[in-house]
Design a protein around this motif. Structure first.
Motif, short mmCIF file in Angstrom:
data_model
loop_
_atom_site.label_atom_id
_atom_site.label_comp_id
_atom_site.label_asym_id
_atom_site.label_seq_id
_atom_site.Cartn_x
_atom_site.Cartn_y
_atom_site.Cartn_z
N ARG A 155 34.12 -18.71 96.53
CA ARG A 155 33.42 -19.24 97.71
C ARG A 155 33.18 -20.75 97.60
O ARG A 155 32.31 -21.30 98.26
CB ARG A 155 32.09 -18.51 97.89
CG ARG A 155 32.25 -17.03 98.23
CD ARG A 155 30.92 -16.35 98.36
NE ARG A 155 31.08 -14.96 98.76
CZ ARG A 155 31.35 -13.97 97.93
NH1 ARG A 155 31.47 -14.21 96.62
NH2 ARG A 155 31.51 -12.74 98.36
N ARG A 156 33.96 -21.40 96.76
CA ARG A 156 33.83 -22.84 96.60
C ARG A 156 35.07 -23.51 97.21
O ARG A 156 36.20 -23.26 96.76
CB ARG A 156 33.72 -23.21 95.12
CG ARG A 156 33.46 -24.68 94.88
CD ARG A 156 33.43 -24.97 93.39
NE ARG A 156 33.16 -26.37 93.11
CZ ARG A 156 33.25 -26.94 91.93
NH1 ARG A 156 33.62 -26.20 90.87
NH2 ARG A 156 32.98 -28.21 91.76
N PHE A 157 34.85 -24.34 98.22
CA PHE A 157 35.96 -25.02 98.91
C PHE A 157 35.72 -26.52 98.89
O PHE A 157 34.57 -26.97 98.88
CB PHE A 157 36.09 -24.51 100.35
CG PHE A 157 36.17 -23.00 100.44
CD1 PHE A 157 37.15 -22.31 99.78
CD2 PHE A 157 35.26 -22.30 101.22
CE1 PHE A 157 37.22 -20.93 99.86
CE2 PHE A 157 35.32 -20.92 101.30
CZ PHE A 157 36.31 -20.24 100.62
N ARG A 196 30.18 -19.48 101.96
CA ARG A 196 30.69 -20.47 101.01
C ARG A 196 29.55 -21.21 100.33
O ARG A 196 28.43 -21.32 100.86
CB ARG A 196 31.60 -21.47 101.73
CG ARG A 196 30.90 -22.34 102.74
CD ARG A 196 31.85 -23.33 103.39
NE ARG A 196 32.33 -24.32 102.44
CZ ARG A 196 33.18 -25.30 102.76
NH1 ARG A 196 33.62 -25.41 104.00
NH2 ARG A 196 33.56 -26.17 101.85
N GLU A 238 34.09 -17.24 104.31
CA GLU A 238 33.87 -18.53 104.96
C GLU A 238 32.39 -18.80 105.23
O GLU A 238 31.88 -19.89 104.93
CB GLU A 238 34.65 -18.60 106.28
CG GLU A 238 36.13 -18.86 106.10
CD GLU A 238 36.89 -17.60 105.72
OE1 GLU A 238 36.28 -16.50 105.76
OE2 GLU A 238 38.08 -17.71 105.36
N ARG A 292 39.98 -21.90 103.66
CA ARG A 292 39.84 -21.70 102.22
C ARG A 292 40.74 -22.67 101.43
O ARG A 292 41.39 -22.30 100.46
CB ARG A 292 40.17 -20.26 101.83
CG ARG A 292 39.32 -19.23 102.58
CD ARG A 292 39.70 -17.82 102.19
NE ARG A 292 39.06 -16.85 103.08
CZ ARG A 292 39.26 -15.54 103.03
NH1 ARG A 292 40.07 -15.05 102.12
NH2 ARG A 292 38.65 -14.73 103.87
#
Length: 352
Positions: free
Chosen positions: A348-350, A84, A81, A259
């Motif tokens: 790590r891409r949200f 990210r 988190e 996430r």
């Protein structure tokens, strides 16, 4: 996940130290026994070094507390988190442009309390028992909700029917292999329409120690909807519930985004008395050095009021698949956002 990242960092640091010292890395040994022994030695040295760091840190904190100073800050743990990827669409709380857009969007009439939420729930044309049980629990959680059988009507006909009868939202619960697996949320009468993947459903009877909620209006909590898309999805979910919670009922409904998975939970506050045991001050013994029975530590029982959460159920998880402008239209609808497999290039891409 954070523990594994920390272990990887420690292994990289150990290998870097060996490179600087000019020693062989464990992976450079061709013999398996030598390679295993070298790895065990490196692992043991790292463990000793870690214990030394912890001991020094604890000593520094203790010294600071004794001197009345603030202890040195600890190193923040790395998680998915807080590492990210940066997103340009992340909105700040004081974003004037975002506030102006929200004042004119499809949900503005709901948040200005111009209309009362009214929800229609229907299903796919063939509805199983598991889906009916899930809908039955949704009817107890969401106020002012009505269930209609799908029969052979098209979704466009149902949308028109619901709009004419002043429904503000519509749920369509889809299923696969006699289990609910999808949720279509339509905001009426102008949209938008969100399609969610539905998973990890657990009904109230399966939750240990679940409570029975009252019919009071619940308090709504939305967590971690930070991007522009997240704000829009959060407002869509918030428009289903009334904006006037009745705190007397002590009910809370939570949509927690983590996430890009939206976890739904339904709780109630419970206040109860609990006996708390405390140790009484120790009475010193006499001058002879013998300890008397009065000097033995005793426990005193006191009553105190504590607050805790009791889950009522159901619980489930949503994953956004698409967001369509306007009401449901599978042929000519314009999509604001669609999830595609090539978008999952990084863990790590949200998007929410």
């Amino acid at each position: 996940m954070g523990k594994r990242m920390r272990q990887d960092e420690e292994e990289d640091a150990g290998e870097e130290a060996l490179r600087k010292a000019g020693e062989k890395l464990p992976s450079q040994f061709k013999n398996k026994q030598k390679r295993t022994a070298a790895y065990e030695k490196v692992k043991k040295d790292k463990s000793i070094e870690k214990k030394k760091r912890i001991k020094l840190r604890d000593a520094a904190e203790k010294q600071a507390l004794e001197l009345g100073e603030a202890p040195p800050p600890r190193k923040a743990q790395r998680t998915i988190e807080n590492t990210r990827e940066q997103d340009e669409t992340v909105a700040l709380p004081d974003d004037d442009e975002l506030q102006a857009d929200e004042g004119l969007d499809e949900f503005s009439s709901h948040f200005s309390r111009e209309r009362v939420p009214k929800l229609l729930i229907t299903t796919s044309q063939e509805c199983s028992t598991n889906t009916r049980k899930f809908i039955k629990e949704l009817l107890t959680v969401i106020p002012n909700t009505y269930y209609y059988k799908r029969r052979s009507y098209d979704l466009k006909q149902i949308v028109k029917y619901a709009s004419n009868r002043e429904f503000t939202s519509m749920f369509v619960v889809n299923e696969n292999r006699k289990n609910p697996n999808g949720l279509l949320v339509v905001n009426l009468p102008e949209g938008p329409t969100a399609h969610f993947k539905l998973s990890s459903i657990k009904l109230s009877k399966k939750i240990k120690g679940h409570g029975k909620p009252t019919r009071h209006m619940p308090e709504l909590l939305l967590n971690n909807f930070t991007t522009r898309l997240g704000h829009r999805v959060g407002r869509l979910l918030a428009s289903i519930f009334p904006q006037d919670p009745q705190f007397k009922g002590r009910r809370t409904v939570t949509f927690h985004n983590q996430r890009d998975f939206i976890f739904f939970r339904h709780h109630r506050y419970v206040f109860e008395e609990k006996e708390v045991k405390e140790k009484a001050p120790v009475v010193p013994g006499d001058d002879s050095g013998k300890k008397s029975k009065k000097s033995a530590p005793k426990t005193v029982t006191r009553k105190g009021v504590i607050a805790r959460l009791q889950e009522c159920g159901p619980r489930f998880t949503l994953k956004l698949q698409s967001l369509q402008a306007g009401t449901f239209d599978s042929k000519y609808g314009e999509y604001e956002w669609v999830h595609k497999p090539d978008m999952d290039t990084s863990r790590r891409r949200f998007f929410l």
